[in-house]
Design a protein around this motif. Structure first.
Motif, PDB file in Angstrom:
ATOM      1  N   LEU A 113      20.909  -2.515   3.149  1.00 31.18           N
ATOM      2  CA  LEU A 113      21.129  -2.193   4.555  1.00 31.18           C
ATOM      3  C   LEU A 113      20.453  -3.232   5.435  1.00 31.18           C
ATOM      4  CD1 LEU A 113      22.188  -0.200   6.705  1.00 31.18           C
ATOM      5  CD2 LEU A 113      19.964   0.948   6.559  1.00 31.18           C
ATOM      6  N   LEU A 114      21.234  -3.856   6.318  1.00 30.09           N
ATOM      7  CA  LEU A 114      20.708  -4.860   7.233  1.00 30.09           C
ATOM      8  C   LEU A 114      20.430  -4.270   8.608  1.00 30.09           C
ATOM      9  CD1 LEU A 114      23.120  -7.773   6.276  1.00 30.09           C
ATOM     10  CD2 LEU A 114      20.718  -7.539   5.626  1.00 30.09           C
ATOM     11  N   GLY A 115      21.202  -3.276   9.003  1.00 27.67           N
ATOM     12  CA  GLY A 115      20.993  -2.657  10.309  1.00 27.67           C
ATOM     13  C   GLY A 115      22.037  -1.596  10.549  1.00 27.67           C
ATOM     14  N   GLN A 116      21.832  -0.792  11.588  1.00 32.33           N
ATOM     15  CA  GLN A 116      22.748   0.308  11.853  1.00 32.33           C
ATOM     16  C   GLN A 116      22.625   0.772  13.299  1.00 32.33           C
ATOM     17  OE1 GLN A 116      20.647   2.998  12.476  1.00 32.33           O
ATOM     18  NE2 GLN A 116      18.867   2.037  11.591  1.00 32.33           N
ATOM     19  N   VAL A 117      23.707   1.356  13.772  1.00 32.23           N
ATOM     20  CA  VAL A 117      23.706   2.043  15.060  1.00 32.23           C
ATOM     21  C   VAL A 117      24.348   3.396  14.806  1.00 32.23           C
ATOM     22  CG1 VAL A 117      24.534   2.057  17.437  1.00 32.23           C
ATOM     23  CG2 VAL A 117      23.867  -0.094  16.370  1.00 32.23           C
ATOM     24  N   LEU A 118      23.590   4.465  15.020  1.00 30.36           N
ATOM     25  CA  LEU A 118      24.029   5.808  14.669  1.00 30.36           C
ATOM     26  C   LEU A 118      24.095   6.695  15.894  1.00 30.36           C
ATOM     27  CD1 LEU A 118      21.814   6.334  11.490  1.00 30.36           C
ATOM     28  CD2 LEU A 118      24.149   5.481  11.580  1.00 30.36           C
ATOM     29  N   THR A 119      25.062   7.622  15.902  1.00 34.19           N
ATOM     30  CA  THR A 119      25.137   8.587  16.995  1.00 34.19           C
ATOM     31  C   THR A 119      24.070   9.667  16.841  1.00 34.19           C
ATOM     32  OG1 THR A 119      26.813   9.821  15.751  1.00 34.19           O
ATOM     33  CG2 THR A 119      27.590   8.222  17.372  1.00 34.19           C
ATOM     34  N   ALA A 120      23.507   9.782  15.633  1.00 35.18           N
ATOM     35  CA  ALA A 120      22.380  10.699  15.407  1.00 35.18           C
ATOM     36  C   ALA A 120      21.141   9.850  15.169  1.00 35.18           C
ATOM     37  CB  ALA A 120      22.649  11.598  14.200  1.00 35.18           C
TER      38      ALA A 120
END
Length: 212
Positions: A141-148
């Motif tokens: 995993l390099l990065g993420q944008v989550l709604t939670a």
């Protein structure tokens, strides 16, 4: 941005020029950048920012895969997610620096936190009820944008492996969709999600962009 910064060094004597103000300017150009340095033609660090890393000046890093590759073939290069000498997981990008006669005089090297880069790049793309993960093809995993918010905890000192993604067709196909278990790092239990993905690449280094 880095291409422009490397071009700004063209024709300058890297051994005698005061580079600290330049390195500071590069470091402040993007919040994802953590360490900026100049290497000479042999791969030895001759200047670094922030000053807290000044102890690494004089260290030859040619044994690092990306550095040796760029010295051998002087084109811009980007590493996979690596653990730096400073103990941080980061992405390394290196650009050759040229003289006025277009011979290589050294290299501009930056370490960046991909999670911060991804956050700033794709935040505006997230729609209600959708989430974005960016991984390497091996599932790192390099990065993420989550709604939670807070579903994944990640900083530059750890590496998260999403094995279900690494073992899925994502590793074989540049784009597509599948029902995937995203592991406890993303959701609890054995729940599967319909995940769509595509591949982006910079300097021949691929990243997977997954939306679910």
């Amino acid at each position: 941005q880095l291409a422009h910064h490397a071009a700004d060094l063209k024709g300058k004597n890297l051994q005698s020029t005061d580079l600290q103000s330049f390195l500071k300017q590069v470091a402040e150009s993007n919040p994802a950048l953590s360490i900026v340095s100049i290497l000479d033609r042999s791969g030895t660090i001759i200047a670094v920012y922030p000053d807290t890393y000044a102890g690494y000046i004089g260290t030859n890093v040619r044994d690092q895969a990306l550095v040796s590759s760029v010295i051998r073939d002087p084109v811009p290069g980007m590493s996979e997610y690596i653990k730096s000498a400073e103990g941080e997981y980061a992405i390394n990008i290196i650009y050759p620096v040229y003289s006025s006669s277009l011979s290589v005089t050294g290299y501009l090297s930056v370490l960046l936190n991909p999670a911060l880069l991804i956050q700033s790049s794709v935040q505006s793309l997230v729609q209600e009820g959708r989430n974005i993960l960016v991984t390497q093809p091996d599932g790192s995993l390099l990065g993420q944008v989550l709604t939670a918010p807070g579903a994944i905890r990640q900083n530059q000192y750890e590496k998260i492996q999403i094995n279900e993604i690494a073992a899925s067709p994502v590793s074989s196909y540049p784009a597509g969709y599948d029902m995937l278990q995203l592991s406890e790092a993303v959701s609890s239990g054995e729940e599967r999600h319909q995940v769509f993905w595509n591949t982006v690449s910079l300097h021949s280094t691929p990243w997977r962009v997954l939306v679910f």
